[in-house]
Scaffold this motif. Structure first.
Motif, PDB file in Angstrom:
ATOM      1  N   TYR A 144       0.377  -1.896  -0.112  1.00 37.61           N
ATOM      2  CA  TYR A 144       0.002   0.247  -0.270  1.00 37.61           C
ATOM      3  C   TYR A 144       1.083   1.130   0.376  1.00 37.61           C
ATOM      4  CZ  TYR A 144      -3.422  -3.340   0.456  1.00 37.61           C
ATOM      5  OH  TYR A 144      -4.586  -4.470   0.900  1.00 37.61           O
ATOM      6  N   ALA A 145       2.009   0.949   0.625  1.00 36.96           N
ATOM      7  CA  ALA A 145       2.876   2.672   0.559  1.00 36.96           C
ATOM      8  C   ALA A 145       2.956   2.748  -0.900  1.00 36.96           C
ATOM      9  CB  ALA A 145       4.074   2.451   1.318  1.00 36.96           C
ATOM     10  N   PRO A 146       3.301   3.697  -1.620  1.00 33.07           N
ATOM     11  CA  PRO A 146       3.980   5.211  -2.729  1.00 33.07           C
ATOM     12  C   PRO A 146       5.298   4.658  -2.750  1.00 33.07           C
ATOM     13  CG  PRO A 146       2.417   6.553  -1.314  1.00 33.07           C
ATOM     14  CD  PRO A 146       2.322   5.468  -0.673  1.00 33.07           C
ATOM     15  N   ARG A 147       5.896   4.998  -3.815  1.00 33.76           N
ATOM     16  CA  ARG A 147       7.360   4.454  -3.953  1.00 33.76           C
ATOM     17  C   ARG A 147       7.603   6.284  -3.479  1.00 33.76           C
ATOM     18  NH1 ARG A 147       8.455   4.705 -10.357  1.00 33.76           N
ATOM     19  NH2 ARG A 147       7.951   6.376 -10.297  1.00 33.76           N
ATOM     20  N   ALA A 148       8.529   5.711  -2.557  1.00 33.99           N
ATOM     21  CA  ALA A 148       9.755   6.096  -2.051  1.00 33.99           C
ATOM     22  C   ALA A 148      11.328   6.576  -3.082  1.00 33.99           C
ATOM     23  CB  ALA A 148      10.054   6.191  -0.368  1.00 33.99           C
ATOM     24  N   THR A 149      10.865   7.641  -3.499  1.00 33.94           N
ATOM     25  CA  THR A 149      12.297   8.203  -3.927  1.00 33.94           C
ATOM     26  C   THR A 149      13.225   9.532  -3.442  1.00 33.94           C
ATOM     27  OG1 THR A 149      11.282  10.114  -5.174  1.00 33.94           O
ATOM     28  CG2 THR A 149      11.523   7.049  -6.199  1.00 33.94           C
ATOM     29  N   GLY A 150      14.537   9.355  -3.648  1.00 33.89           N
ATOM     30  CA  GLY A 150      14.875  10.861  -3.578  1.00 33.89           C
ATOM     31  C   GLY A 150      15.954  10.557  -2.781  1.00 33.89           C
ATOM     32  N   ILE A 151      17.253  11.344  -2.320  1.00 32.89           N
ATOM     33  CA  ILE A 151      17.785  11.529  -1.028  1.00 32.89           C
ATOM     34  C   ILE A 151      17.566  11.431   0.359  1.00 32.89           C
ATOM     35  CG2 ILE A 151      20.397  12.434   0.276  1.00 32.89           C
ATOM     36  CD1 ILE A 151      21.056  13.087  -3.056  1.00 32.89           C
ATOM     37  N   LEU A 152      18.022  11.201   1.175  1.00 35.74           N
ATOM     38  CA  LEU A 152      16.924  11.086   2.842  1.00 35.74           C
ATOM     39  C   LEU A 152      18.530  10.793   3.665  1.00 35.74           C
ATOM     40  CD1 LEU A 152      14.482  10.791   4.736  1.00 35.74           C
ATOM     41  CD2 LEU A 152      15.149   8.760   5.221  1.00 35.74           C
ATOM     42  N   ARG A 153      18.534  11.942   4.541  1.00 35.24           N
ATOM     43  CA  ARG A 153      20.391  12.291   5.538  1.00 35.24           C
ATOM     44  C   ARG A 153      19.441  12.314   6.922  1.00 35.24           C
ATOM     45  NH1 ARG A 153      21.113  17.791   3.308  1.00 35.24           N
ATOM     46  NH2 ARG A 153      18.984  17.801   3.549  1.00 35.24           N
ATOM     47  N   VAL A 154      20.132  10.703   7.348  1.00 37.05           N
ATOM     48  CA  VAL A 154      19.810  10.734   8.784  1.00 37.05           C
ATOM     49  C   VAL A 154      21.415  11.200   9.335  1.00 37.05           C
ATOM     50  CG1 VAL A 154      19.263   8.955   9.576  1.00 37.05           C
ATOM     51  CG2 VAL A 154      18.133   9.111   7.980  1.00 37.05           C
ATOM     52  N   ALA A 155      20.893  11.549  10.863  1.00 34.28           N
ATOM     53  CA  ALA A 155      22.096  12.116  11.270  1.00 34.28           C
ATOM     54  C   ALA A 155      22.090  11.082  12.501  1.00 34.28           C
ATOM     55  CB  ALA A 155      21.800  13.521  11.627  1.00 34.28           C
ATOM     56  N   THR A 156      23.155  11.243  12.992  1.00 36.22           N
ATOM     57  CA  THR A 156      23.432  10.712  14.305  1.00 36.22           C
ATOM     58  C   THR A 156      24.506   9.668  14.790  1.00 36.22           C
ATOM     59  OG1 THR A 156      22.338   7.903  15.321  1.00 36.22           O
ATOM     60  CG2 THR A 156      22.867   7.802  13.110  1.00 36.22           C
ATOM     61  N   PHE A 157      24.662   9.547  16.132  1.00 33.58           N
ATOM     62  CA  PHE A 157      25.847   9.276  16.115  1.00 33.58           C
ATOM     63  C   PHE A 157      26.833   8.235  16.256  1.00 33.58           C
ATOM     64  CE2 PHE A 157      22.792   8.146  18.959  1.00 33.58           C
ATOM     65  CZ  PHE A 157      22.949   7.090  19.839  1.00 33.58           C
ATOM     66  N   HIS A 158      27.859   8.222  16.135  1.00 35.97           N
ATOM     67  CA  HIS A 158      29.153   7.582  15.649  1.00 35.97           C
ATOM     68  C   HIS A 158      28.682   6.030  15.600  1.00 35.97           C
ATOM     69  CE1 HIS A 158      31.733  11.501  15.360  1.00 35.97           C
ATOM     70  NE2 HIS A 158      31.877  10.696  13.829  1.00 35.97           N
ATOM     71  N   SER A 159      28.132   5.727  16.972  1.00 33.43           N
ATOM     72  CA  SER A 159      27.885   4.310  17.513  1.00 33.43           C
ATOM     73  C   SER A 159      27.370   3.725  17.096  1.00 33.43           C
ATOM     74  CB  SER A 159      28.552   3.786  18.971  1.00 33.43           C
ATOM     75  OG  SER A 159      27.387   4.847  19.953  1.00 33.43           O
TER      76      SER A 159
ATOM     77  N   ILE B 103      20.259   6.310   0.779  1.00 31.03           N
ATOM     78  CA  ILE B 103      20.278   7.279   2.124  1.00 31.03           C
ATOM     79  C   ILE B 103      21.745   7.497   2.038  1.00 31.03           C
ATOM     80  CG2 ILE B 103      20.356   5.968   4.876  1.00 31.03           C
ATOM     81  CD1 ILE B 103      17.464   5.946   3.296  1.00 31.03           C
ATOM     82  N   ARG B 104      21.802   8.455   2.828  1.00 33.23           N
ATOM     83  CA  ARG B 104      23.069   9.186   3.025  1.00 33.23           C
ATOM     84  C   ARG B 104      23.079   8.994   4.893  1.00 33.23           C
ATOM     85  NH1 ARG B 104      24.442  13.123  -1.518  1.00 33.23           N
ATOM     86  NH2 ARG B 104      23.686  11.416  -3.216  1.00 33.23           N
ATOM     87  N   ILE B 105      23.900   8.797   5.183  1.00 33.75           N
ATOM     88  CA  ILE B 105      24.324   9.175   7.329  1.00 33.75           C
ATOM     89  C   ILE B 105      24.842  10.100   7.354  1.00 33.75           C
ATOM     90  CG2 ILE B 105      24.459   7.511   9.228  1.00 33.75           C
ATOM     91  CD1 ILE B 105      24.340   4.915   7.409  1.00 33.75           C
TER      92      ILE B 105
ATOM     93  N   GLU C 298      20.533  20.649   7.133  1.00 29.56           N
ATOM     94  CA  GLU C 298      21.661  19.789   7.534  1.00 29.56           C
ATOM     95  C   GLU C 298      21.342  18.271   7.086  1.00 29.56           C
ATOM     96  OE1 GLU C 298      24.057  20.040  11.160  1.00 29.56           O
ATOM     97  OE2 GLU C 298      23.089  22.614  11.474  1.00 29.56           O
ATOM     98  N   ALA C 299      20.335  17.559   7.718  1.00 28.97           N
ATOM     99  CA  ALA C 299      19.952  16.567   7.288  1.00 28.97           C
ATOM    100  C   ALA C 299      18.258  16.196   7.780  1.00 28.97           C
ATOM    101  CB  ALA C 299      20.403  15.462   8.676  1.00 28.97           C
ATOM    102  N   ASP C 300      17.812  15.634   6.757  1.00 24.64           N
ATOM    103  CA  ASP C 300      16.241  14.893   6.963  1.00 24.64           C
ATOM    104  C   ASP C 300      15.703  14.655   8.464  1.00 24.64           C
ATOM    105  OD1 ASP C 300      16.078  16.181   4.118  1.00 24.64           O
ATOM    106  OD2 ASP C 300      17.098  14.445   3.655  1.00 24.64           O
ATOM    107  N   LEU C 301      16.431  13.699   9.144  1.00 20.13           N
ATOM    108  CA  LEU C 301      16.300  12.915  10.444  1.00 20.13           C
ATOM    109  C   LEU C 301      16.704  12.624  11.291  1.00 20.13           C
ATOM    110  CD1 LEU C 301      14.025  10.037   8.780  1.00 20.13           C
ATOM    111  CD2 LEU C 301      12.678  11.900  10.203  1.00 20.13           C
ATOM    112  N   ALA C 302      16.905  12.437  12.209  1.00 25.86           N
ATOM    113  CA  ALA C 302      18.179  12.078  12.851  1.00 25.86           C
ATOM    114  C   ALA C 302      17.578  10.886  14.499  1.00 25.86           C
ATOM    115  CB  ALA C 302      17.843  13.783  14.311  1.00 25.86           C
ATOM    116  N   ILE C 303      18.678  10.535  14.742  1.00 25.99           N
ATOM    117  CA  ILE C 303      18.240   9.015  15.476  1.00 25.99           C
ATOM    118  C   ILE C 303      19.062   9.916  16.498  1.00 25.99           C
ATOM    119  CG2 ILE C 303      18.468   6.787  16.221  1.00 25.99           C
ATOM    120  CD1 ILE C 303      18.093   6.030  12.545  1.00 25.99           C
ATOM    121  N   ARG C 304      18.007   9.992  17.965  1.00 26.79           N
ATOM    122  CA  ARG C 304      19.069  10.303  19.351  1.00 26.79           C
ATOM    123  C   ARG C 304      18.845   9.672  20.484  1.00 26.79           C
ATOM    124  NH1 ARG C 304      18.628  16.488  17.270  1.00 26.79           N
ATOM    125  NH2 ARG C 304      19.951  17.111  15.518  1.00 26.79           N
ATOM    126  N   PHE C 305      19.904   9.908  20.749  1.00 28.96           N
ATOM    127  CA  PHE C 305      19.812   9.148  22.923  1.00 28.96           C
ATOM    128  C   PHE C 305      19.822  10.320  23.649  1.00 28.96           C
ATOM    129  CE2 PHE C 305      21.246   7.013  25.949  1.00 28.96           C
ATOM    130  CZ  PHE C 305      21.280   5.577  25.699  1.00 28.96           C
TER     131      PHE C 305
END
Length: 295
Positions: A86-101, A123-125, A138-145
């Motif tokens: 059901y999901a539409p097609r996802a395209t393009g660059i996605l920059r995901v920011a997160t810490f090194h570990s 996907i660009r990390i 600087e990024a589109d999404l971030a995963i943080r702690f």
């Protein structure tokens, strides 16, 4: 009957993930008593005890731990199938920011699976321990702690991880099994000098108290260097279970003690409010489910 059983199983998965009826009730917007009743009914139907009830909370029994892994795998398969249909097609660059570990030990090993599922996304990390600004692009999404506020952003808790003790098989070769924490006095321990207040379970002092440690123990500047030294066989490390799951599965690391300790601070998925881009939605759904999967 089947639909009712599936409801009980889904409730159990939430309770097993949190190891708490209270937190499961908050997620499902019901009472803790209702969660407890549904888990008890499932236990009766299975003829197995899934949790050990203790004054300070819940612990999965061995049968419960195995069952939870299979249930999560099944639920994730169902979710993935629905997204593909059901999901539409996802395209393009996605920059995901997160810490090194997290980026190197959790995200990077899982990106091939994501790319195979969404080959038209790039996907660009963005790695760094300092927060990046999503509003400035600087990024589109971030995963943080942790719980640090993010100005102008929305935040979703993913999981609260557990701390476990791990080591390289080379370090343990020829040594007798470590049956308890006291036996760790004979082996080098790796200390993380950057452990935050909410991560006390990643400190050896929290595990060992005033017990003496080996004079060969080492203090390193952060969790990334601790894991790298552990892989090199330089000592036993306390690590977030999610970060070492692929290393445990491949045999590059092994668990040293059977116990684990809950961490207080959550992983969080951070995004801009009102961001309706399909690639943001797709990645958010994927990481939310993937991080809760064992291994």
């Amino acid at each position: 009957m089947l639909r009712h059983s599936l409801s009980l199983i889904a409730t159990f998965e939430v309770a097993a993930r949190h190891q708490s009826f209270v937190r499961a009730a908050e997620e499902l917007n019901v009472t803790p008593a209702a969660i407890s009743q549904q888990v008890r009914l499932l236990e009766e139907r299975l003829g197995l005890e899934l949790f050990t009830r203790k004054a300070r909370g819940l612990l999965l029994t061995p049968a419960g731990r195995d069952y939870a892994q299979e249930v999560r795998a099944g639920l994730t398969t169902i979710q993935s199938a629905s997204q593909l249909l059901y999901a539409p097609r996802a395209t393009g660059i996605l920059r995901v920011a997160t810490f090194h570990s997290f980026g190197l030990f959790w995200l990077l090993p899982r990106l091939p699976e994501f790319r195979a599922r969404y080959p038209e996304m790039d996907i660009r990390i963005v790695l760094g321990n300092a927060p990046v600004s999503l509003s400035s692009g600087e990024a589109d999404l971030a995963i943080r702690f942790g719980t640090r506020p993010d100005d102008g952003c929305v935040s979703q808790d993913l999981i609260r991880d557990t701390a476990i003790a791990v080591a390289s098989p080379d370090l343990l070769a020829g040594r007798p099994p470590f049956r308890d924490r006291a036996s760790l006095q004979t082996i080098p321990l790796l200390h993380d000098d950057a452990v935050a207040e909410g991560e006390l379970a990643l400190r050896w002092s929290d595990w060992l108290g005033k017990k003496p440690v080996s004079e060969q123990s080492h203090t390193l500047p952060d969790g990334l260097s601790v894991l790298h030294a552990c892989l090199l066989g330089q000592g036993v490390a306390l690590a977030r279970a999610s970060l070492v799951s692929t290393l445990l599965r491949s045999g590059r690391l092994v668990r040293v003690l059977g116990e684990e300790r809950q961490l207080s601070l959550p992983y969080r998925l951070v995004s801009l409010p009102g961001d309706r881009r399909e690639r943001v939605k797709v990645f958010s759904q994927w990481v939310t489910h993937a991080i809760r999967m064992p291994g």
